[in-house]
Scaffold this motif. Structure first.
Motif, mmCIF file in Angstrom:
data_model
loop_
_atom_site.group_PDB
_atom_site.id
_atom_site.type_symbol
_atom_site.label_atom_id
_atom_site.label_comp_id
_atom_site.label_asym_id
_atom_site.label_seq_id
_atom_site.Cartn_x
_atom_site.Cartn_y
_atom_site.Cartn_z
ATOM 1 N N LEU A 6 0.770 -1.154 0.114
ATOM 2 C CA LEU A 6 0.120 -0.064 -0.026
ATOM 3 C C LEU A 6 0.894 1.122 0.136
ATOM 4 C CD1 LEU A 6 -2.475 -1.221 2.669
ATOM 5 C CD2 LEU A 6 -2.876 -1.520 0.528
ATOM 6 N N ILE A 7 0.791 2.045 -1.109
ATOM 7 C CA ILE A 7 1.725 3.118 -1.169
ATOM 8 C C ILE A 7 0.958 4.523 -1.740
ATOM 9 C CG2 ILE A 7 3.859 1.905 -1.579
ATOM 10 C CD1 ILE A 7 3.350 2.109 -4.355
ATOM 11 N N GLY A 9 -0.825 6.555 0.086
ATOM 12 C CA GLY A 9 -1.371 7.743 1.031
ATOM 13 C C GLY A 9 -0.528 9.064 0.757
ATOM 14 N N MET A 10 -1.149 9.991 1.494
ATOM 15 C CA MET A 10 -0.451 11.247 1.027
ATOM 16 C C MET A 10 0.783 11.701 1.952
ATOM 17 S SD MET A 10 -3.694 13.571 0.254
ATOM 18 C CE MET A 10 -2.934 15.139 -0.358
ATOM 19 N N THR A 12 0.917 12.927 5.088
ATOM 20 C CA THR A 12 0.713 14.314 5.556
ATOM 21 C C THR A 12 1.662 14.735 6.633
ATOM 22 O OG1 THR A 12 -1.303 13.780 6.862
ATOM 23 C CG2 THR A 12 -1.765 14.891 4.721
ATOM 24 N N CYS A 52 -0.017 -0.596 -4.802
ATOM 25 C CA CYS A 52 -1.425 0.058 -4.930
ATOM 26 C C CYS A 52 -1.288 1.336 -4.894
ATOM 27 C CB CYS A 52 -2.241 -0.389 -3.654
ATOM 28 S SG CYS A 52 -2.799 -2.112 -3.684
ATOM 29 N N THR A 53 -1.308 2.295 -5.769
ATOM 30 C CA THR A 53 -0.958 3.562 -5.896
ATOM 31 C C THR A 53 -2.163 4.343 -6.177
ATOM 32 O OG1 THR A 53 -0.748 3.487 -8.237
ATOM 33 C CG2 THR A 53 1.272 2.961 -7.201
ATOM 34 N N SER A 54 -1.892 5.780 -5.552
ATOM 35 C CA SER A 54 -2.825 6.674 -5.751
ATOM 36 C C SER A 54 -2.266 7.993 -5.610
ATOM 37 C CB SER A 54 -4.092 6.586 -4.222
ATOM 38 O OG SER A 54 -4.711 7.717 -4.421
ATOM 39 N N GLU A 79 -5.531 3.590 -8.231
ATOM 40 C CA GLU A 79 -6.846 4.101 -7.632
ATOM 41 C C GLU A 79 -7.187 5.643 -8.406
ATOM 42 O OE1 GLU A 79 -6.302 3.670 -3.180
ATOM 43 O OE2 GLU A 79 -4.989 2.469 -4.001
ATOM 44 N N PRO A 82 -8.436 8.204 -3.706
ATOM 45 C CA PRO A 82 -7.603 7.203 -2.505
ATOM 46 C C PRO A 82 -8.922 6.421 -2.028
ATOM 47 C CG PRO A 82 -7.364 9.681 -2.536
ATOM 48 C CD PRO A 82 -8.481 9.679 -3.419
ATOM 49 N N GLY A 84 -8.389 4.334 0.668
ATOM 50 C CA GLY A 84 -7.991 3.759 1.992
ATOM 51 C C GLY A 84 -7.265 2.411 1.887
ATOM 52 N N THR A 85 -6.829 2.004 3.092
ATOM 53 C CA THR A 85 -5.995 0.655 2.838
ATOM 54 C C THR A 85 -6.816 -0.454 2.244
ATOM 55 O OG1 THR A 85 -6.601 0.479 5.255
ATOM 56 C CG2 THR A 85 -4.256 1.395 4.656
ATOM 57 N N ALA A 88 -7.993 -0.266 -1.365
ATOM 58 C CA ALA A 88 -6.714 -0.244 -2.324
ATOM 59 C C ALA A 88 -6.654 -1.760 -2.487
ATOM 60 C CB ALA A 88 -5.638 0.345 -1.539
ATOM 61 N N GLY A 105 3.457 0.610 2.879
ATOM 62 C CA GLY A 105 4.494 0.994 2.230
ATOM 63 C C GLY A 105 5.622 2.055 3.041
ATOM 64 N N ASP A 106 5.050 2.241 4.181
ATOM 65 C CA ASP A 106 5.776 3.353 4.950
ATOM 66 C C ASP A 106 6.619 2.476 6.166
ATOM 67 O OD1 ASP A 106 3.602 2.741 6.228
ATOM 68 O OD2 ASP A 106 3.073 5.095 6.462
HETATM 69 P P1 GTP Z 1 -0.148 10.485 6.769
HETATM 70 O O1 GTP Z 1 -1.159 11.215 5.969
HETATM 71 O O2 GTP Z 1 0.844 11.053 7.467
HETATM 72 O O3 GTP Z 1 -1.087 9.776 8.057
HETATM 73 O O4 GTP Z 1 0.383 9.059 6.112
HETATM 74 P P2 GTP Z 1 -0.613 8.281 4.931
HETATM 75 O O5 GTP Z 1 -1.079 8.922 3.976
HETATM 76 O O6 GTP Z 1 0.655 7.470 4.631
HETATM 77 O O7 GTP Z 1 -1.368 7.194 5.832
HETATM 78 P P3 GTP Z 1 -1.110 6.047 6.723
HETATM 79 O O8 GTP Z 1 0.360 6.089 7.400
HETATM 80 O O9 GTP Z 1 -2.010 5.921 7.792
HETATM 81 O O10 GTP Z 1 -0.934 4.856 5.811
HETATM 82 C C1 GTP Z 1 -0.653 3.468 5.903
HETATM 83 C C2 GTP Z 1 -0.143 2.786 4.816
HETATM 84 O O11 GTP Z 1 -1.130 2.945 3.710
HETATM 85 C C3 GTP Z 1 0.912 3.860 4.023
HETATM 86 O O12 GTP Z 1 1.662 2.844 3.128
HETATM 87 C C4 GTP Z 1 -0.055 4.611 2.737
HETATM 88 O O13 GTP Z 1 0.710 4.818 1.557
HETATM 89 C C5 GTP Z 1 -0.914 3.497 2.527
HETATM 90 N N1 GTP Z 1 -2.265 4.384 2.274
HETATM 91 C C6 GTP Z 1 -3.034 4.854 3.086
HETATM 92 N N2 GTP Z 1 -4.123 5.453 2.397
HETATM 93 C C7 GTP Z 1 -4.208 4.857 0.989
HETATM 94 C C8 GTP Z 1 -5.049 4.993 0.105
HETATM 95 O O14 GTP Z 1 -5.985 5.688 0.145
HETATM 96 N N3 GTP Z 1 -4.504 4.032 -1.013
HETATM 97 C C9 GTP Z 1 -3.390 3.424 -1.160
HETATM 98 N N4 GTP Z 1 -3.105 2.606 -2.294
HETATM 99 N N5 GTP Z 1 -2.558 3.451 0.088
HETATM 100 C C10 GTP Z 1 -2.938 4.083 1.064
#
Ligand code: GTP
Length: 339
Positions: A6-7, A9-10, A12, A52-54, A79, A82, A84-85, A88, A105-106
């Motif tokens: 899962l990669i 996310g934004m 933030t 899984c990209t967005s 996607e 977005p 969400g996890t 995706a 992915g983080d």
């Molecule tokens: P914050 O905005 O700082 O909370 O970071 P984030 O956007 O990465 O959210 P979070 O840390 O909760 O996400 C956990 C993992 O899920 C990360 O590897 C994100 O890239 C991934 N992720 C979160 N939302 C989405 C989404 O809508 N689509 C996809 N494909 N991956 C997501």
């Protein structure tokens, strides 16, 4: 076994650095962060990877392509909004087969996917969640298991008086194909807040596997700095980028530099310092436990401690950047400033 990562996310919490570069592509010792997690997969024979990209989807394809350079076969599930996890993973369903390894992915997790799979099979689980133990669990999702390793309860970001375990969701899961039927298609949905508690309430078998070994979630600026310090100090078993060079004559400090970086006389380093490519370090500058990304300029006599300087940023002469400073890429701080 296939892996889905899962990669999308934004990122933030890791702004300003994620404004230009998505979190999984941020450089760590001159290598995109996600490549460290690829090392774990390759080491354990997992070669089929679905990304899984967005957010900034096109940049991943540009960097990793079909994965051949990395010894992987990479495909992409993009996607349009977005999802969400959970959404995706559902969006990638047609690319997945059999039991699937799902990774955030983080996260960098030096675990063994084979041992995780064995644990999952032995418990005949529908879902298994890798867990890791942390000192301060209040920022994470807690997972309470019984003596057989079956999940009994989830607790999201608890206050200290609610902390009943230090085992947190490590951002790695095993899913049986039957799980996909429980994820709604085409709309945002979370595995942590939706799927897991819902399946547990429905009586599904969910197991929690305490994964030994190094683990970090690089979601914040502090954690992004920390992963550099851990790699430089040998606390995490991963190879840095091929162009990261250890600097000789750096006192007792551990310093790596990328190609074309120039360090003026009398610059001093302490702790662990990561310098990207084409960085300029001025005369008499002092750097301690910090990360300076590609093309940044550090003026004469500047002092940097526990901070991250973005790509192409400029730090003026005799300026002091204190702990926690996150200087945006391309920005400039004038001479004699104190941040
Ligand atoms: P914050 O905005 O700082 O909370 O970071 P984030 O956007 O990465 O959210 P979070 O840390 O909760 O996400 C956990 C993992 O899920 C990360 O590897 C994100 O890239 C991934 N992720 C979160 N939302 C989405 C989404 O809508 N689509 C996809 N494909 N991956 C997501």
């Amino acid at each position: 076994m296939r892996a889905v990562i899962l990669i999308g996310g934004m990122g933030t919490r890791l702004r300003p650095f994620t404004l230009a570069t998505p979190k999984p592509l941020l450089p760590v010792l001159n290598r995109p962060f996600l490549e460290y997690q690829f090392q774990v997969l390759s080491r354990h024979g997992v070669r089929e990877v679905v990304l899984c990209t967005s957010y900034r989807a096109e940049t991943f394809r540009r960097v990793f392509g079909n994965g051949r350079r990395l010894g992987l076969r990479i495909s992409y599930a993009r996607e349009r909004i977005p999802l969400g996890t959970g959404g995706a993973i559902k969006n990638a369903e047609s690319l997945l087969r059999g039991t699937t390894l799902v990774l955030n992915g983080d996260v960098l997790n030096a675990f063994d996917p084979g041992a995780f799979l064995k644990f999952h099979r032995a418990r005949r689980a529908e879902i298994s969640i890798a867990l890791t133990r942390v000192k301060d669990p209040t920022q994470y999702g807690l997972v309470l298991t019984d003596e057989k390793g079956m999940v009994r309860r989830f607790l999201e970001k608890p206050s200290w008086d609610e902390v009943v375990t230090n085992a947190i969701n490590a951002g790695a899961y095993l899913f049986e194909p039957s799980v996909f039927a429980h994820i709604p298609p085409g709309k945002p949905y979370s595995v942590e807040r939706g799927l897991f508690p819902e399946r547990l309430a429905a009586g599904a078998r969910i197991a929690g596997y305490v994964a030994p070994g190094y683990w970090i979630d690089i979601g914040s600026v502090e954690a992004y700095l920390q992963v550099h310090l851990d790699l430089l100090q040998g606390r995490a078993p991963f190879k840095p980028g091929p162009r990261a060079r250890a600097l000789k004559n750096a006192d007792d400090a551990r310093v790596t530099t990328g190609a074309g970086t120039k360090i003026a006389p009398f610059a001093r380093f302490s702790g662990s310092v990561s310098l990207g490519a084409s960085v300029r370090i001025g005369r008499g500058a002092q750097l301690s436990d910090c990360v300076v990304l590609d093309g940044a300029f550090i003026g004469d006599g500047a002092r940097l401690e526990r901070c991250v300087v973005g790509p192409g940023a400029r730090v003026g002469t005799h300026t002091v950047l204190g702990p926690g400073t996150a200087l945006a890429g391309g920005s400039s701080v004038g001479d004699y400033s104190q941040l």
